[in-house]
Structure formats: C-alpha cells, structure tokens
Scaffold this motif. Structure first.
Motif, PDB file in Angstrom:
ATOM      1  N   SER A 154       0.839  -1.209   0.000  1.00  6.30           N
ATOM      2  CA  SER A 154       0.000   0.000   0.000  1.00  6.30           C
ATOM      3  C   SER A 154       0.869   1.253   0.000  1.00  6.30           C
ATOM      4  O   SER A 154       0.558   2.249  -0.679  1.00  6.30           O
ATOM      5  N   ILE A 155       1.974   1.215   0.754  1.00  4.89           N
ATOM      6  CA  ILE A 155       2.877   2.360   0.793  1.00  4.89           C
ATOM      7  C   ILE A 155       3.518   2.573  -0.577  1.00  4.89           C
ATOM      8  O   ILE A 155       3.672   3.710  -1.042  1.00  4.89           O
ATOM      9  N   LEU A 156       3.885   1.488  -1.231  1.00  5.90           N
ATOM     10  CA  LEU A 156       4.476   1.601  -2.564  1.00  5.90           C
ATOM     11  C   LEU A 156       3.484   2.198  -3.561  1.00  5.90           C
ATOM     12  O   LEU A 156       3.868   2.974  -4.445  1.00  5.90           O
ATOM     13  N   ASP A 157       2.197   1.832  -3.409  1.00 11.34           N
ATOM     14  CA  ASP A 157       1.169   2.425  -4.278  1.00 11.34           C
ATOM     15  C   ASP A 157       1.115   3.932  -4.076  1.00 11.34           C
ATOM     16  O   ASP A 157       0.969   4.702  -5.040  1.00 11.34           O
ATOM     17  N   LEU A 158       1.237   4.361  -2.802  1.00 11.47           N
ATOM     18  CA  LEU A 158       1.203   5.795  -2.497  1.00 11.47           C
ATOM     19  C   LEU A 158       2.417   6.502  -3.084  1.00 11.47           C
ATOM     20  O   LEU A 158       2.289   7.578  -3.689  1.00 11.47           O
ATOM     21  N   ILE A 159       3.591   5.899  -2.914  1.00 15.57           N
ATOM     22  CA  ILE A 159       4.810   6.520  -3.428  1.00 15.57           C
ATOM     23  C   ILE A 159       4.779   6.587  -4.949  1.00 15.57           C
ATOM     24  O   ILE A 159       5.220   7.577  -5.556  1.00 15.57           O
ATOM     25  N   ALA A 160       4.248   5.543  -5.587  1.00 12.14           N
ATOM     26  CA  ALA A 160       4.201   5.507  -7.046  1.00 12.14           C
ATOM     27  C   ALA A 160       3.353   6.643  -7.613  1.00 12.14           C
ATOM     28  O   ALA A 160       3.594   7.129  -8.724  1.00 12.14           O
ATOM     29  N   SER A 161       2.354   7.096  -6.845  1.00 17.53           N
ATOM     30  CA  SER A 161       1.476   8.175  -7.308  1.00 17.53           C
ATOM     31  C   SER A 161       2.056   9.559  -7.037  1.00 17.53           C
ATOM     32  O   SER A 161       1.502  10.563  -7.485  1.00 17.53           O
ATOM     33  N   GLU A 162       3.172   9.617  -6.316  1.00 15.69           N
ATOM     34  CA  GLU A 162       3.778  10.894  -5.972  1.00 15.69           C
ATOM     35  C   GLU A 162       4.631  11.399  -7.135  1.00 15.69           C
ATOM     36  O   GLU A 162       5.357  10.630  -7.778  1.00 15.69           O
ATOM     37  N   PRO A 163       4.564  12.686  -7.461  1.00 21.47           N
ATOM     38  CA  PRO A 163       5.402  13.213  -8.546  1.00 21.47           C
ATOM     39  C   PRO A 163       6.883  13.179  -8.166  1.00 21.47           C
ATOM     40  O   PRO A 163       7.243  13.203  -6.992  1.00 21.47           O
TER      41      PRO A 163
END
Length: 223
Positions: free
Chosen positions: A123-132
């Motif tokens: 879930s954290i990786l999903d959040l980081i992946a969406s970060e510019p």
C-alpha cells in the motif's frame, strides 16, 4: 420400591427451559414469567422496572456499553420471548433485528508477495508511485527503504545490502517506483538489536539495548 412422599424432586438444567440470557440466571427468568401473570398493566410495568434494576445489579458490565439502560430493557424483552406488555421507556426490540447476523467483514485474500515486509508495504508503494518526482518522493523512498531493511533484519539474517532493499522496492512496486541513483541509507549501529514481535520477554535492558537474560531479582533467582 415406590418413591417416598417426602422425596425431593431434583431438576437439572437439561430438563428445564434453555436460558436466552444466561448471564442473568434462572431466577430472573422466573421473575419475568411472574411479570406476565400480573393482570394490572400499571403494576406490571412497576415490577418490570424492579426486575431491570435486579438485572443491572447482576450484570454490572453492561455499564460499559453505550445506552446501557436501553440494553437492559432489550434484554428483559429477550428473556420474556418478546411477549411482555409493559410501558417501557424504550421501543420494544424486534426479534428479526436482534437475531440478525452482522455483515461479514471483507477479507483481503490477495497473497502477500513478501511476508517479511508485510502487506502494508504494498500500500505504501502504491502511495509513493502516485507521488510526482522530486525531493519529497525521494525522502519517502529513503524512509521506506530504512523501514524495509529493519523488517528484513528482524525476519531473515544479520546483514543485508542497500542494493537488495532497493531491488525489492522496484520489484514489489512492479517497476512503478525507481530508486534514484546515489541514494544512501544511514549505517546501522553495531549495538543495534532487532527482535521479532512477541519475543520481548520482559527482561531488563542491558548494554546496547539488548535484554539481559542473566538478570536476577531481589531473591537472587534469575527472572
């Protein structure tokens, strides 16, 4: 041999009506049954309040619940089999509502790709992946890498390279998160100690934060 007239008949729980609310006992059930036989509604209501007061005394844990007064009256009607005509301070509960099963909690059946990191890492990786791209994202990747290294050391072996952690980040993210070149993690202190959850047996900490298994109490015995 014929039974004597003075023989006392013993009743066992298997021979009597099953209690709907065992926490209140059979005496409360008998009180409720007597309530039903009171012809005067006003008197019957007065006695119902008295029975609820007894129930409150027998089950003090009910005070920990919200609206415990209504809970007690609901329990009274349940014990009575919903067949009790009194002027209660709360609406009479409906059997179909009381006996309905709660909605099942949906479970995440998706397998964990790396158990030593846990499910939340994905879930954290999903959040980081969406970060510019930028300093914020780099800081998030570094913080995640430090946490993953700690989890790795808890469940696997004594050492792990930064490159291994970076590769796991990119692999678990499906290539959506790329670790920037030149990123470095803080060195691990030689005194650092990592233990699996649940292995803290309560020994006093010794030098370097490690637990001293030779600790002795006042009586000289090991604790």
């Amino acid at each position: 041999m014929e039974a004597s007239e003075n023989t006392i008949k013993l009743y066992y729980n298997t021979e009597v009506e099953k209690l709907q609310m065992p926490e209140y006992g059979r005496n409360v059930l008998n009180m409720v049954e007597q309530l039903k036989n009171i012809p005067d509604r006003e008197k019957r209501t007065e006695q119902a309040y008295a029975v609820v007061k007894v129930m409150e005394t027998l089950n003090p844990q009910v005070h920990q619940q919200e609206n415990f007064s209504q809970k007690l009256w609901d329990h009274l009607f349940i014990i009575a089999g919903y067949d009790l005509d009194v002027d209660a301070p709360f609406p009479k509960p409906h059997p179909e509502v009381i006996n309905s099963r709660p909605d099942p909690i949906p479970l995440n059946t998706k397998p964990i790709r790396a158990r030593h990191y846990g499910r939340n890492i994905e879930s954290i990786l999903d959040l980081i992946a969406s970060e510019p791209e930028g300093e914020t994202k780099t800081a998030m990747i570094r913080s995640l890498a430090i946490y993953m290294r700690q989890q790795y050391l808890i469940w696997n072996k004594d050492t792990v390279s930064d490159a291994t952690i970076f590769q796991d980040i990119e692999r678990l993210s499906g290539g959506r998160v790329t670790v920037p070149e030149g990123i470095e993690l803080a060195k691990i202190s030689a005194d650092a100690s990592f233990a699996r959850p649940g292995l803290n047996l309560g020994f006093p900490a010794g030098k370097g934060g490690k637990f001293n298994r030779n600790f002795r109490g006042k009586n000289g015995k090991k604790k």
